[in-house]
Write a protein that holds these residues in place. Structure first.
Motif, mmCIF file in Angstrom:
data_model
loop_
_atom_site.group_PDB
_atom_site.id
_atom_site.type_symbol
_atom_site.label_atom_id
_atom_site.label_comp_id
_atom_site.label_asym_id
_atom_site.label_seq_id
_atom_site.Cartn_x
_atom_site.Cartn_y
_atom_site.Cartn_z
ATOM 1 N N CYS A 164 -2.780 9.127 1.035
ATOM 2 C CA CYS A 164 -3.651 9.705 2.077
ATOM 3 C C CYS A 164 -3.640 11.227 1.991
ATOM 4 C CB CYS A 164 -3.166 9.256 3.457
ATOM 5 S SG CYS A 164 -4.010 10.103 4.812
ATOM 6 N N PHE A 165 -4.825 11.825 1.962
ATOM 7 C CA PHE A 165 -4.902 13.298 1.966
ATOM 8 C C PHE A 165 -5.514 13.819 3.261
ATOM 9 C CE2 PHE A 165 -8.891 13.255 -1.032
ATOM 10 C CZ PHE A 165 -9.603 12.534 -0.070
ATOM 11 N N GLN A 166 -5.436 13.000 4.304
ATOM 12 C CA GLN A 166 -5.754 13.447 5.672
ATOM 13 C C GLN A 166 -7.205 13.899 5.853
ATOM 14 O OE1 GLN A 166 -3.234 13.717 8.540
ATOM 15 N NE2 GLN A 166 -2.793 11.988 7.203
ATOM 16 N N CYS A 167 -8.136 13.171 5.252
ATOM 17 C CA CYS A 167 -9.543 13.551 5.382
ATOM 18 C C CYS A 167 -10.097 13.190 6.766
ATOM 19 C CB CYS A 167 -10.372 12.887 4.294
ATOM 20 S SG CYS A 167 -10.533 11.094 4.499
ATOM 21 N N TYR A 215 -11.741 -3.574 9.132
ATOM 22 C CA TYR A 215 -11.817 -3.118 7.727
ATOM 23 C C TYR A 215 -12.822 -1.992 7.472
ATOM 24 C CZ TYR A 215 -8.420 -6.421 6.046
ATOM 25 O OH TYR A 215 -7.242 -7.095 5.823
ATOM 26 N N THR A 216 -13.364 -1.394 8.531
ATOM 27 C CA THR A 216 -14.265 -0.247 8.326
ATOM 28 C C THR A 216 -13.531 0.884 7.612
ATOM 29 O OG1 THR A 216 -15.389 -0.830 10.380
ATOM 30 C CG2 THR A 216 -15.810 1.367 9.500
ATOM 31 N N PRO A 247 -11.591 7.241 1.056
ATOM 32 C CA PRO A 247 -11.841 7.733 -0.306
ATOM 33 C C PRO A 247 -10.656 7.545 -1.239
ATOM 34 C CG PRO A 247 -11.526 9.570 1.206
ATOM 35 C CD PRO A 247 -11.558 8.323 2.041
ATOM 36 N N ARG A 248 -9.500 7.258 -0.668
ATOM 37 C CA ARG A 248 -8.296 7.056 -1.483
ATOM 38 C C ARG A 248 -8.007 5.574 -1.706
ATOM 39 N NH1 ARG A 248 -6.454 10.294 -4.658
ATOM 40 N NH2 ARG A 248 -4.255 10.238 -4.099
ATOM 41 N N GLY A 249 -8.887 4.721 -1.208
ATOM 42 C CA GLY A 249 -8.737 3.283 -1.457
ATOM 43 C C GLY A 249 -7.533 2.652 -0.793
ATOM 44 N N ILE A 250 -7.110 3.205 0.314
ATOM 45 C CA ILE A 250 -5.936 2.648 1.010
ATOM 46 C C ILE A 250 -6.384 1.507 1.915
ATOM 47 C CG2 ILE A 250 -4.007 3.165 2.559
ATOM 48 C CD1 ILE A 250 -4.344 6.132 1.749
ATOM 49 N N GLN A 309 0.832 -1.203 0.000
ATOM 50 C CA GLN A 309 0.000 0.000 0.000
ATOM 51 C C GLN A 309 0.868 1.256 0.000
ATOM 52 O OE1 GLN A 309 -3.548 -0.249 0.003
ATOM 53 N NE2 GLN A 309 -2.852 -2.327 -0.454
ATOM 54 N N SER A 310 0.305 2.332 -0.556
ATOM 55 C CA SER A 310 1.015 3.599 -0.529
ATOM 56 C C SER A 310 0.310 4.570 0.412
ATOM 57 C CB SER A 310 1.091 4.214 -1.928
ATOM 58 O OG SER A 310 1.683 5.500 -1.817
#
Ligand code: SF4
Ligand code: SF4
Length: 135
Positions: free
Chosen positions: A29-32, A77-78, A84-87, A24-25
């Motif tokens: 993540c954009f910190q939402c 897994y919630t 939203p970034r699919g991480i 994973q990257s």
């Protein structure tokens, strides 16, 4: 108790290891904060999943000694479903646990369990606990 952040230079090797093991990257993540707001275990964590992503982006390996987040994570897994970034955040948690355990840093010592605790604990809980918390 609020977490004290120890600043160090970016540990690129550590970042690469987390990415390699998890696949994973965390840079996506954009910190939402959706993960932190959704996590049923967040009250037990001293650092939210969102903040952990930020620390990984900054390459703060030292935080692994202080952050309990990967150990408290229940792999429900919630966060993964809602990110939203699919991480796949639980996979990152697993990678962080593995990095620690591969250094022979067990989080529990089976030999330290008292006989009365062993009698009380369900066997399946013990096996699950040993899998998660020992190398
Ligand atoms: S939900 Fe995803 S994008 Fe949002 S803070 Fe958490 S990891 Fe980052
Ligand atoms: S997988 Fe872990 S971090 Fe994600 S919501 Fe569940 S307990 Fe929280």
């Amino acid at each position: 108790m609020p977490l004290k952040i120890s600043y160090r230079t970016i540990n690129k090797e550590f970042q690469d290891k987390v990415k390699e093991i998890s696949g994973q990257s965390f840079y996506k993540c954009f910190q939402c904060g959706t993960c932190a707001g959704s996590c049923p275990m967040s009250e037990q964590m001293n650092t939210t999943p969102r903040k952990l992503m930020a620390l990984l982006q900054l390459g703060r390996e030292v935080m692994l000694d202080e952050v309990n987040t990967p150990w408290v994570c229940a792999s429900c897994y919630t966060c993964e479903v809602r990110c939203p970034r699919g991480i796949d955040i639980p996979r990152i948690m697993e990678a962080l646990r593995l990095i620690t355990l591969r250094q022979n840093r067990n989080q529990i010592e089976p030999s330290n369990l008292q006989p009365e605790e062993i009698i009380d604990l369900p066997q399946i809980a013990m096996v699950s606990g040993f899998r998660k918390f020992t190398g």
